[in-house]
Design an enzyme around this catalytic site. Structure first.
Site, PDB file in Angstrom:
ATOM      1  N   VAL A 400      26.571  30.618  40.546  1.00 59.46           N
ATOM      2  CA  VAL A 400      26.623  32.071  40.343  1.00 59.46           C
ATOM      3  C   VAL A 400      27.497  32.539  39.170  1.00 59.46           C
ATOM      4  CG1 VAL A 400      26.055  32.440  42.779  1.00 59.46           C
ATOM      5  CG2 VAL A 400      28.430  32.555  42.106  1.00 59.46           C
ATOM      6  N   CYS A 401      27.425  31.825  38.028  1.00 60.91           N
ATOM      7  CA  CYS A 401      28.168  32.216  36.823  1.00 60.91           C
ATOM      8  C   CYS A 401      29.670  32.258  37.040  1.00 60.91           C
ATOM      9  CB  CYS A 401      27.738  33.591  36.302  1.00 60.91           C
ATOM     10  SG  CYS A 401      26.094  33.614  35.653  1.00 60.91           S
ATOM     11  N   ASN A 402      30.162  31.494  37.992  1.00 62.40           N
ATOM     12  CA  ASN A 402      31.600  31.514  38.241  1.00 62.40           C
ATOM     13  C   ASN A 402      32.092  30.065  38.312  1.00 62.40           C
ATOM     14  OD1 ASN A 402      34.205  31.697  39.567  1.00 62.40           O
ATOM     15  ND2 ASN A 402      33.674  33.831  39.926  1.00 62.40           N
TER      16      ASN A 402
END
Ligand code: PLP
Length: 834
Positions: A400-402
């Site tokens: 999730v882009c983290n």
């Protein structure tokens, strides 16, 4: 009699809303009917009346480009000025102290700050960011020429702040952190904004904060006036669902670091000399005028008015939304935390956040977790996602882009990740588990219009498919007594080829022998449809109407005839089986049908059909710009190369053709005995499906639907898109069918010549089996029942891959018509290999 209670069990739910959330849903979010949308951290959804109000504004006003003096232009300028002020007030940012710069999205806001810092001092700047940061913040480190640091924890930030007054004074320092982690919803300490500033003031004052509020603002109320970040980045679609627009809110007393930005463009200057002297004068009037390059997205800005109005009317305030969502997140967290298997082991592992669900100061409504079976094995995330999709549940999975947050939650360190990358792991792909450990999470996130029912549906989904109430039954692959199956008689019930990958079947007529090669049945997956923009092969999962494209091979006429649509309104197209209409294109296309994405770099050359008639035929039918392409021999090992033809293909080859065969004077591909030539990297040459297994599955579907009072119908064998469907001839009255006998086959021998076909892996399934091959419509079955009854190591399997045994092709040149199959051929299973 009801017990008097001090606190309602629903405290906070819809609190302060105009009416209950179900009513709001019905009138304002018709798109949410029949679906459970739990990806509000990706984007929340827009209300119907907001779009209608925006549309009314657009159709009743003439808005000109703001850079001019006409009345239409003035109208746009005036509106955008008003809205800028209104947005500042929405965040409680005093316009005396703050200015707002419109940008494309939160990422653009972050990048604008980074660019300004780079230009602000000849030495560049130093950058510190929190490990919970989104990739958009992480990327800033690449231009921080005075160095950077990733703070691993809150205490790291705290101790850095207390050291700040004594650090050697140098270039500007920028500290960035998310107000809320988009991975786990933790809300980070906002006090850092003021603390950094007061610590920096003791040391030359050159320290600034960049607050990434993108995730926080979708369900949180931010009081910029009291938090006082120097720079705040946000995206409006995450708050209101629309417009697609972002902002950078700048504290005016920190604005001087943005002044030295080198680039200028559009309306940001008062005067420019284009030739001769390199001179320009920046606008002096306001910060936003100096930073908004080009024409501002004025229509999107105007939409904000309707967005704020509607939001306030429906929900009252962001604080109400925050309370409502905190209630739902706690309910979800409590319920999934309590789920256990028969042996009391936990079903869901929720990743630790340090926040407390239900408390909106420390925790936002995002829940990252993974699912385990009763043996403690992790459920692969893409399998969960497939099953959720079939049940109309929408969640987000992966990292999730983290990157920092995910690595910490999952226990990976940088070295592991480098190794994963080198072995092929990419963001968004289907490598779910490495060494038995998950590579990503399942993320549920709620929003203003999420209801109790959404939460309950998600929990029920986990209960139905993942909670084991009793010990697992005997493993499916356990070896059985050979004698149990030995006397059975199987035969070929039907034969299909799929000339165009992912399109309808061509059923081989009864009485016709069909050639079988190492690569599969003749003419199977010889063509595909490619998107004209990306050159990626289309698949039925995304475009279910592809099932209605039905190709037929006509060897007598030397053509492929393709019909589209339902009987009443069919259109058709004929294409030569030769290569004359194609041109070679080389493309890096994704041949992985499991997950259509852009990160699989298989280089493949395709022969695309350049005729506009061909592309129009498919594009019109599917509503996608696409065309037909043919797989080449080189990559496919299928034919060694397109024939150089004189005369027509048909005349030249007619005499060599037997039904189902290829022209025999085509050069043969180079063969290696121990490798199976594959047309597409993840596909095996032949798929065998058992009629008895389909029958058993249909019994389970019926039993399931009685339990759930559902109206699930039996499925046709066609949904499994097998090449060879085998059925059993029951010898004696009272003989029962033997479903899933194929799990134990190591080979089958087919027909009068006892042609040996090796049986290989089980075929892993996705939601594509839910597409009715005659109507192109999707349903929940058979995937839902398969997931319950045919789950092998977390993967849903049905049917077996197979390939012509290498011994059969040893004498390839001398005996071409030996290797054929026909409907009715006897099939003799081989259970053990000697
Ligand atoms: C969504 C998000 C972003 C990026 O937003 P864009 O609109 O894609 O620019 C940045 N940070 C966080 C915390 C987010 O949730």
């Amino acid at each position: 009699m009801e017990q008097p209670s001090t606190k309602s069990p629903l405290a906070g739910y819809c609190q302060g809303y105009s009416t209950d959330v179900d009513t709001i849903r019905e009138t304002e979010y018709p798109l949410l009917k029949d679906t459970t949308y739990l990806d509000h951290a990706g984007t929340t959804l827009y209300a119907k009346s907001m779009i209608e109000e925006f549309s009314r504004q657009m159709t009743s006003n003439l808005f000109g480009n703001p850079h001019s003096m006409s009345s239409s232009s003035q109208l746009s300028t005036q509106r955008t000025d008003d809205i800028r002020l209104r947005v500042l007030q929405f965040f409680n940012a005093d316009p005396e102290e703050y200015d707002l710069v419109f940008v494309a999205n939160a990422t653009a806001a972050i990048k604008l700050v980074a660019d300004c810092f780079r230009d602000s001092d000849h030495r560049g700047f130093w950058y510190g960011y929190h490990a919970d940061a989104h990739t958009s913040l992480v990327g800033v480190r690449e231009i921080a020429s005075m160095g950077h640091r990733c703070f691993q924890s809150d205490t790291d930030v705290d101790s850095w702040i207390s050291d700040l007054p004594t650090l050697p004074t140098k270039a500007p320092r920028l500290i960035a952190f998310p107000a809320q982690s988009n991975l786990n919803g933790r809300r980070l300490p906002l006090r850092w904004c003021k603390e950094v500033r007061s610590a920096a003031e003791k040391n030359g004052g050159n320290g600034y904060t960049l607050l990434d509020a993108a995730s926080f603002l979708s369900t949180g109320s931010l009081d910029i006036g009291s938090v006082a970040p120097d720079f705040t980045a946000l995206s409006f679609y995450k708050i209101f669902g629309f417009p697609d627009l972002g902002a950078l809110i700048v504290r005016k007393s920190a604005a001087h670091v943005l002044e030295r930005r080198k680039y200028f463009g559009g309306g940001t200057v008062d005067m420019v000399i284009a030739a001769g002297v390199q001179w320009h004068a920046k606008k002096e009037s306001s910060i936003h005028e100096r930073l908004e390059d080009g024409t501002i997205p004025f229509h999107n800005i105007i939409a904000l008015d309707a967005a704020i109005d509607t939001h306030e009317r429906l929900y009252g305030s962001m604080a109400n939304i925050s309370t409502h969502c905190a209630f739902l997140a706690k309910r979800f967290f409590d319920r999934i935390s309590g789920l256990t298997h028969w042996n009391q082991t936990k079903v869901c592992h929720v990743y630790e956040t340090n926040g407390v669900y239900g408390c909106s100061t420390t925790q936002g409504p995002i829940i990252p977790f993974n699912i385990r079976n009763s043996l403690g094995e992790w459920a692969p995330k893409t399998e969960v996602e497939k099953l959720a999709t079939v049940q109309n549940i929408q969640i987000r999975t992966g990292s999730v882009c983290n990157p920092g947050g995910t690595a910490r939650a999952l226990g990976w360190v940088g070295q592991d990740l480098l190794l994963h990358y080198s072995t092929g792991l990419r963001c968004g792909d289907a490598h779910d588990l490495i060494g038995g450990k998950p590579t990503g999470v399942l993320r549920v996130s709620v929003g203003a219009m999420t209801s109790m029912k959404d939460i309950d549906s998600m929990v029920e989904f986990i209960e139905e498919f993942y909670v084991e109430k009793i010990p697992p039954v005997v493993a499916l692959t356990q070896p059985l007594e050979e004698t149990a199956f030995a006397e059975r008689h199987f035969y070929i019930e039907s034969l299909s080829v799929f000339p165009i990958k992912s399109c309808g079947a061509f059923k081989i007529p009864e009485g016709k022998r069909w050639e079988i090669r190492r690569e599969g049945l003749a003419w199977d997956r010889e063509w595909c449809l490619i998107h004209q923009g990306t050159n990626a092969a289309l698949n039925q999962k995304r475009y279910p109407r592809m099932a209605l494209i039905r190709p037929a091979i006509d060897l007598d006429r030397g053509i492929l005839r393709i019909s589209c649509g339902v009987l009443t309104e069919q259109v058709s197209l004929e294409i030569s089986l030769g290569w004359e209409d194609t041109t070679l294109i080389s493309t890096s296309t994704c041949t992985n049908t499991k997950r259509p994405s852009t990160v699989c770099g298989d280089q493949i050359s395709l022969h695309a059909y350049s005729s506009p008639v061909v592309s129009a035929f498919f594009s019109d039918f599917l509503g996608v710009p696409c065309t037909l392409a043919r797989f080449p021999s080189q990559t496919a090992s299928r034919f060694s190369r397109p024939p150089r033809l004189s005369g027509t293909w048909k005349n030249r080859f007619r005499k060599f053709i037997m039904p189902g065969s290829f022209p025999s004077d085509l050069p043969h591909p180079v063969r290696e005995t121990n490798t199976i030539p594959l047309l597409l990297s993840n596909e095996m040459p032949i798929l065998v499906v058992s009629r008895s297994s389909v029958n058993r599955l249909n019994e389970s579907i019926k039993a399931n639907s009685r339990q759930c009072n559902g109206g699930s119908k039996a499925v046709a064998a066609d949904v499994f898109r097998g090449n060879i469907v085998v059925a059993e001839r029951l010898v004696k009255l009272g003989d029962a069918e033997q479903p899933y006998a194929e799990d134990h086959w190591s080979a089958i021998r087919i027909g009068p010549t006892q042609l040996r076909v090796d049986v290989l892996d089980a075929c892993q399934r996705c939601q594509m089996v839910c597409i009715d091959q005659f109507t192109g419509l999707r349903s929940q079955e058979p995937f839902s029942t398969l997931a319950k009854t045919r789950n092998i190591n977390g993967k849903v399997c049905f049917g077996k891959y197979a390939a012509l045994a290498p011994v059969e092709t040893a004498g390839f040149e001398s005996q071409p018509d030996h290797r054929t199959v026909m409907i009715g051929d006897v099939v003799m299973p081989v259970y053990h290999d000697d």
